[in-house]
Motif scaffolding. Structure first.
Motif, PDB file in Angstrom:
ATOM      1  N   PRO A  30     -36.757 -19.610   5.496  1.00 44.07           N
ATOM      2  CA  PRO A  30     -35.926 -18.421   5.697  1.00 44.07           C
ATOM      3  C   PRO A  30     -35.910 -17.964   7.150  1.00 44.07           C
ATOM      4  CG  PRO A  30     -37.325 -18.150   3.768  1.00 44.07           C
ATOM      5  CD  PRO A  30     -37.797 -19.385   4.472  1.00 44.07           C
ATOM      6  N   TRP A  31     -34.790 -17.374   7.529  1.00 46.24           N
ATOM      7  CA  TRP A  31     -34.649 -16.819   8.870  1.00 46.24           C
ATOM      8  C   TRP A  31     -35.628 -15.670   9.051  1.00 46.24           C
ATOM      9  CZ3 TRP A  31     -33.163 -11.784  10.165  1.00 46.24           C
ATOM     10  CH2 TRP A  31     -32.900 -11.550  11.519  1.00 46.24           C
ATOM     11  N   ARG A  32     -36.137 -15.557  10.278  1.00 46.05           N
ATOM     12  CA  ARG A  32     -37.084 -14.481  10.594  1.00 46.05           C
ATOM     13  C   ARG A  32     -36.576 -13.663  11.765  1.00 46.05           C
ATOM     14  NH1 ARG A  32     -43.179 -15.597  12.850  1.00 46.05           N
ATOM     15  NH2 ARG A  32     -43.449 -13.607  13.924  1.00 46.05           N
ATOM     16  N   ASP A  33     -36.661 -12.352  11.642  1.00 46.42           N
ATOM     17  CA  ASP A  33     -36.249 -11.436  12.710  1.00 46.42           C
ATOM     18  C   ASP A  33     -37.311 -11.434  13.800  1.00 46.42           C
ATOM     19  OD1 ASP A  33     -35.348  -9.447  14.358  1.00 46.42           O
ATOM     20  OD2 ASP A  33     -35.505  -7.825  12.891  1.00 46.42           O
ATOM     21  N   ARG A  34     -36.999 -12.011  14.969  1.00 43.96           N
ATOM     22  CA  ARG A  34     -37.950 -12.080  16.074  1.00 43.96           C
ATOM     23  C   ARG A  34     -37.615 -11.095  17.185  1.00 43.96           C
ATOM     24  NH1 ARG A  34     -41.167 -16.586  15.502  1.00 43.96           N
ATOM     25  NH2 ARG A  34     -40.442 -18.097  13.949  1.00 43.96           N
ATOM     26  N   ALA A  35     -36.683 -10.176  16.919  1.00 38.65           N
ATOM     27  CA  ALA A  35     -36.259  -9.231  17.953  1.00 38.65           C
ATOM     28  C   ALA A  35     -37.108  -7.971  17.998  1.00 38.65           C
ATOM     29  CB  ALA A  35     -34.793  -8.853  17.727  1.00 38.65           C
ATOM     30  N   GLN A  36     -37.958  -7.764  16.961  1.00 36.32           N
ATOM     31  CA  GLN A  36     -38.753  -6.542  16.910  1.00 36.32           C
ATOM     32  C   GLN A  36     -39.862  -6.579  17.954  1.00 36.32           C
ATOM     33  OE1 GLN A  36     -37.963  -4.000  15.047  1.00 36.32           O
ATOM     34  NE2 GLN A  36     -36.294  -5.052  14.004  1.00 36.32           N
ATOM     35  N   GLU A  37     -39.968  -5.531  18.756  1.00 33.61           N
ATOM     36  CA  GLU A  37     -40.949  -5.491  19.842  1.00 33.61           C
ATOM     37  C   GLU A  37     -42.168  -4.630  19.506  1.00 33.61           C
ATOM     38  OE1 GLU A  37     -40.944  -7.257  22.509  1.00 33.61           O
ATOM     39  OE2 GLU A  37     -38.968  -8.169  22.261  1.00 33.61           O
ATOM     40  N   ASP A  38     -41.960  -3.464  18.874  1.00 29.91           N
ATOM     41  CA  ASP A  38     -43.093  -2.590  18.586  1.00 29.91           C
ATOM     42  C   ASP A  38     -43.906  -3.154  17.424  1.00 29.91           C
ATOM     43  OD1 ASP A  38     -42.257  -0.776  15.924  1.00 29.91           O
ATOM     44  OD2 ASP A  38     -40.574  -1.583  17.071  1.00 29.91           O
ATOM     45  N   ARG A  39     -45.170  -2.729  17.331  1.00 26.23           N
ATOM     46  CA  ARG A  39     -46.077  -3.308  16.346  1.00 26.23           C
ATOM     47  C   ARG A  39     -45.600  -3.084  14.917  1.00 26.23           C
ATOM     48  NH1 ARG A  39     -52.419  -2.063  16.770  1.00 26.23           N
ATOM     49  NH2 ARG A  39     -51.920  -2.835  18.866  1.00 26.23           N
ATOM     50  N   ALA A  40     -45.128  -1.873  14.614  1.00 30.24           N
ATOM     51  CA  ALA A  40     -44.682  -1.574  13.244  1.00 30.24           C
ATOM     52  C   ALA A  40     -43.483  -2.438  12.868  1.00 30.24           C
ATOM     53  CB  ALA A  40     -44.335  -0.091  13.121  1.00 30.24           C
ATOM     54  N   GLY A  41     -42.533  -2.562  13.795  1.00 32.81           N
ATOM     55  CA  GLY A  41     -41.348  -3.366  13.517  1.00 32.81           C
ATOM     56  C   GLY A  41     -41.687  -4.835  13.353  1.00 32.81           C
ATOM     57  N   TYR A  42     -42.600  -5.327  14.199  1.00 34.49           N
ATOM     58  CA  TYR A  42     -43.015  -6.729  14.113  1.00 34.49           C
ATOM     59  C   TYR A  42     -43.703  -7.003  12.779  1.00 34.49           C
ATOM     60  CZ  TYR A  42     -45.678 -10.992  15.078  1.00 34.49           C
ATOM     61  OH  TYR A  42     -46.230 -12.245  15.008  1.00 34.49           O
ATOM     62  N   THR A  43     -44.640  -6.115  12.389  1.00 38.50           N
ATOM     63  CA  THR A  43     -45.364  -6.297  11.131  1.00 38.50           C
ATOM     64  C   THR A  43     -44.415  -6.278   9.945  1.00 38.50           C
ATOM     65  OG1 THR A  43     -47.342  -5.269  12.068  1.00 38.50           O
ATOM     66  CG2 THR A  43     -47.197  -5.368   9.663  1.00 38.50           C
ATOM     67  N   SER A  44     -43.462  -5.354   9.975  1.00 39.80           N
ATOM     68  CA  SER A  44     -42.476  -5.272   8.895  1.00 39.80           C
ATOM     69  C   SER A  44     -41.638  -6.539   8.808  1.00 39.80           C
ATOM     70  CB  SER A  44     -41.578  -4.051   9.108  1.00 39.80           C
ATOM     71  OG  SER A  44     -40.569  -3.992   8.129  1.00 39.80           O
ATOM     72  N   ALA A  45     -41.235  -7.064   9.968  1.00 37.85           N
ATOM     73  CA  ALA A  45     -40.423  -8.278   9.987  1.00 37.85           C
ATOM     74  C   ALA A  45     -41.191  -9.474   9.430  1.00 37.85           C
ATOM     75  CB  ALA A  45     -39.952  -8.562  11.414  1.00 37.85           C
ATOM     76  N   VAL A  46     -42.476  -9.572   9.770  1.00 41.12           N
ATOM     77  CA  VAL A  46     -43.292 -10.682   9.270  1.00 41.12           C
ATOM     78  C   VAL A  46     -43.470 -10.577   7.753  1.00 41.12           C
ATOM     79  CG1 VAL A  46     -45.600 -11.695   9.272  1.00 41.12           C
ATOM     80  CG2 VAL A  46     -44.503 -11.097  11.436  1.00 41.12           C
ATOM     81  N   HIS A  47     -43.738  -9.371   7.248  1.00 43.27           N
ATOM     82  CA  HIS A  47     -43.900  -9.206   5.802  1.00 43.27           C
ATOM     83  C   HIS A  47     -42.608  -9.540   5.060  1.00 43.27           C
ATOM     84  CE1 HIS A  47     -47.952  -7.895   5.930  1.00 43.27           C
ATOM     85  NE2 HIS A  47     -47.732  -6.716   6.476  1.00 43.27           N
ATOM     86  N   ASP A  48     -41.469  -9.134   5.626  1.00 43.82           N
ATOM     87  CA  ASP A  48     -40.182  -9.445   5.003  1.00 43.82           C
ATOM     88  C   ASP A  48     -39.958 -10.954   4.971  1.00 43.82           C
ATOM     89  OD1 ASP A  48     -37.334  -8.803   4.127  1.00 43.82           O
ATOM     90  OD2 ASP A  48     -36.961  -9.885   6.004  1.00 43.82           O
ATOM     91  N   TRP A  49     -40.263 -11.635   6.076  1.00 45.29           N
ATOM     92  CA  TRP A  49     -40.113 -13.096   6.147  1.00 45.29           C
ATOM     93  C   TRP A  49     -41.024 -13.788   5.135  1.00 45.29           C
ATOM     94  CZ3 TRP A  49     -43.894 -16.329   8.911  1.00 45.29           C
ATOM     95  CH2 TRP A  49     -43.522 -17.689   8.946  1.00 45.29           C
ATOM     96  N   ARG A  50     -42.262 -13.330   5.038  1.00 46.34           N
ATOM     97  CA  ARG A  50     -43.185 -13.945   4.084  1.00 46.34           C
ATOM     98  C   ARG A  50     -42.724 -13.737   2.648  1.00 46.34           C
ATOM     99  NH1 ARG A  50     -49.376 -12.776   6.263  1.00 46.34           N
ATOM    100  NH2 ARG A  50     -49.306 -14.231   8.026  1.00 46.34           N
ATOM    101  N   ARG A  51     -42.157 -12.566   2.366  1.00 45.57           N
ATOM    102  CA  ARG A  51     -41.663 -12.314   1.008  1.00 45.57           C
ATOM    103  C   ARG A  51     -40.541 -13.285   0.661  1.00 45.57           C
ATOM    104  NH1 ARG A  51     -37.343 -10.231  -0.518  1.00 45.57           N
ATOM    105  NH2 ARG A  51     -36.895  -9.310   1.524  1.00 45.57           N
ATOM    106  N   ARG A  52     -39.625 -13.498   1.597  1.00 47.18           N
ATOM    107  CA  ARG A  52     -38.522 -14.425   1.336  1.00 47.18           C
ATOM    108  C   ARG A  52     -39.010 -15.874   1.293  1.00 47.18           C
ATOM    109  NH1 ARG A  52     -35.356 -14.375   5.442  1.00 47.18           N
ATOM    110  NH2 ARG A  52     -36.393 -12.807   6.741  1.00 47.18           N
ATOM    111  N   ARG A  53     -40.039 -16.169   2.078  1.00 46.43           N
ATOM    112  CA  ARG A  53     -40.674 -17.488   1.987  1.00 46.43           C
ATOM    113  C   ARG A  53     -41.291 -17.682   0.598  1.00 46.43           C
ATOM    114  NH1 ARG A  53     -44.594 -20.485   6.224  1.00 46.43           N
ATOM    115  NH2 ARG A  53     -42.994 -21.793   7.184  1.00 46.43           N
ATOM    116  N   ALA A  54     -41.923 -16.634   0.095  1.00 47.84           N
ATOM    117  CA  ALA A  54     -42.524 -16.702  -1.235  1.00 47.84           C
ATOM    118  C   ALA A  54     -41.459 -16.948  -2.302  1.00 47.84           C
ATOM    119  CB  ALA A  54     -43.303 -15.425  -1.541  1.00 47.84           C
ATOM    120  N   ASP A  55     -40.280 -16.354  -2.139  1.00 48.41           N
ATOM    121  CA  ASP A  55     -39.182 -16.594  -3.080  1.00 48.41           C
ATOM    122  C   ASP A  55     -38.848 -18.084  -3.142  1.00 48.41           C
ATOM    123  OD1 ASP A  55     -39.010 -13.867  -3.513  1.00 48.41           O
ATOM    124  OD2 ASP A  55     -37.326 -13.577  -2.133  1.00 48.41           O
ATOM    125  N   VAL A  56     -38.765 -18.708  -1.959  1.00 50.43           N
ATOM    126  CA  VAL A  56     -38.428 -20.131  -1.891  1.00 50.43           C
ATOM    127  C   VAL A  56     -39.531 -20.986  -2.498  1.00 50.43           C
ATOM    128  CG1 VAL A  56     -37.963 -22.067  -0.334  1.00 50.43           C
ATOM    129  CG2 VAL A  56     -36.972 -19.816   0.148  1.00 50.43           C
TER     130      VAL A  56
END
Length: 263
Positions: A71-97
């Motif tokens: 799955p595509w991952r959002d790598r544009a997030q710079e702040d820690r909260a945004g980065y952590t959220s993006a990684v969790h979202d990516w992992r969730r979609r990876r888990a779906d696959v």
């Protein structure tokens, strides 16, 4: 364990050298009937090809490779909260696959495997993804982890150094946290996942760097020396390598005042 429970093997493959595959990893590979691969696009086809070469070299019996798009991952997030959220979202979609692959491509009672670069316990998402799937309760499986040689171990070996010095700590950190983690209480820092070349902001600090890219592969590049003297060279080599391959994986150790004229 029920004979109908699926078995998942998470196997560390090492940093890239096929000879880094451990005997335990080879034995585990020979137990699997299907290997799950999440493709990362055309620019990283060489990684998938290397997986196939490793399997062909060590397996004599029949096996299947099942591929799916990572799955595509959002790598544009710079702040820690945004980065952590993006990684969790990516992992969730990876888990779906991965949930779909395990349920549809591995029969109850069968054994499947994920081949993980380096070591599954170090900066890899596979174990977190499997934990997510198990928590859902939608497909029944047990899993086993086979450790591998990490890029960190390979880096130290190729530079012929130890990661730690007597009585001093060593810390692992992602590149995006380097500014916060430097200096490390008179210890050393191993930096991974540095897409922004954070080392360039530490010139003038009396730091030595031991840098390596594509460790364990025929494309391996190594540089070591005072950061003030080699930072520009590393940046140039990174740019050239990325243009040539379309991607880069590198790791480095930062050390204050090397002992005994290291380098």
């Amino acid at each position: 364990m029920s004979t109908q429970e699926r078995r998942i093997l998470v196997i560390g493959m090492g940093a890239g050298d096929p000879d880094h595959l451990t005997l335990a990893a080879v034995k585990a590979m020979r137990r699997a009937e299907v290997f799950f691969v999440l493709g990362k696009g055309r620019e990283k086809e060489s990684l998938t090809r290397l997986r196939r070469e490793i399997l062909d070299e060590h397996l004599s019996g029949p096996y299947r490779i099942v591929e799916a798009a990572d799955p595509w991952r959002d790598r544009a997030q710079e702040d820690r909260a945004g980065y952590t959220s993006a990684v969790h979202d990516w992992r969730r979609r990876r888990a779906d696959v991965c949930e779909r692959l395990i349920r549809e491509e591995l029969a109850p009672g069968g054994t499947g495997a994920f081949l993980v670069w380096g070591d599954p316990a170090l900066y890899d998402s596979t174990l977190a993804v499997l934990a997510d799937i198990r928590a859902r309760g939608t497909v029944d499986f047990d899993h086993e982890v086979v450790p591998g040689i990490s890029s960190v171990s390979a880096l130290a070996a190729r530079h012929r150094i130890t990661l730690n010095r007597v009585g001093r700590p060593v810390r692992l950190t992602p590149g995006r946290r380097l500014a916060e983690d430097f200096p490390n209480d008179d210890g050393d820092l191993v930096v991974m996942l540095d897409a922004q070349e954070a080392y360039t902001r530490l010139t003038g600090e009396g730091v030595w760097i031991y840098w390596g890219a594509y460790l364990g592969t025929p494309d391996e590049i190594l540089v070591a020396g005072p950061l003030d003297e080699v930072a520009e060279r590393i940046t140039r080599l990174r740019a050239e390598a990325r243009a040539r391959h379309g991607w880069i994986m590198d790791t480095y150790l930062l050390r204050l005042q090397p002992e005994g004229g290291e380098g």
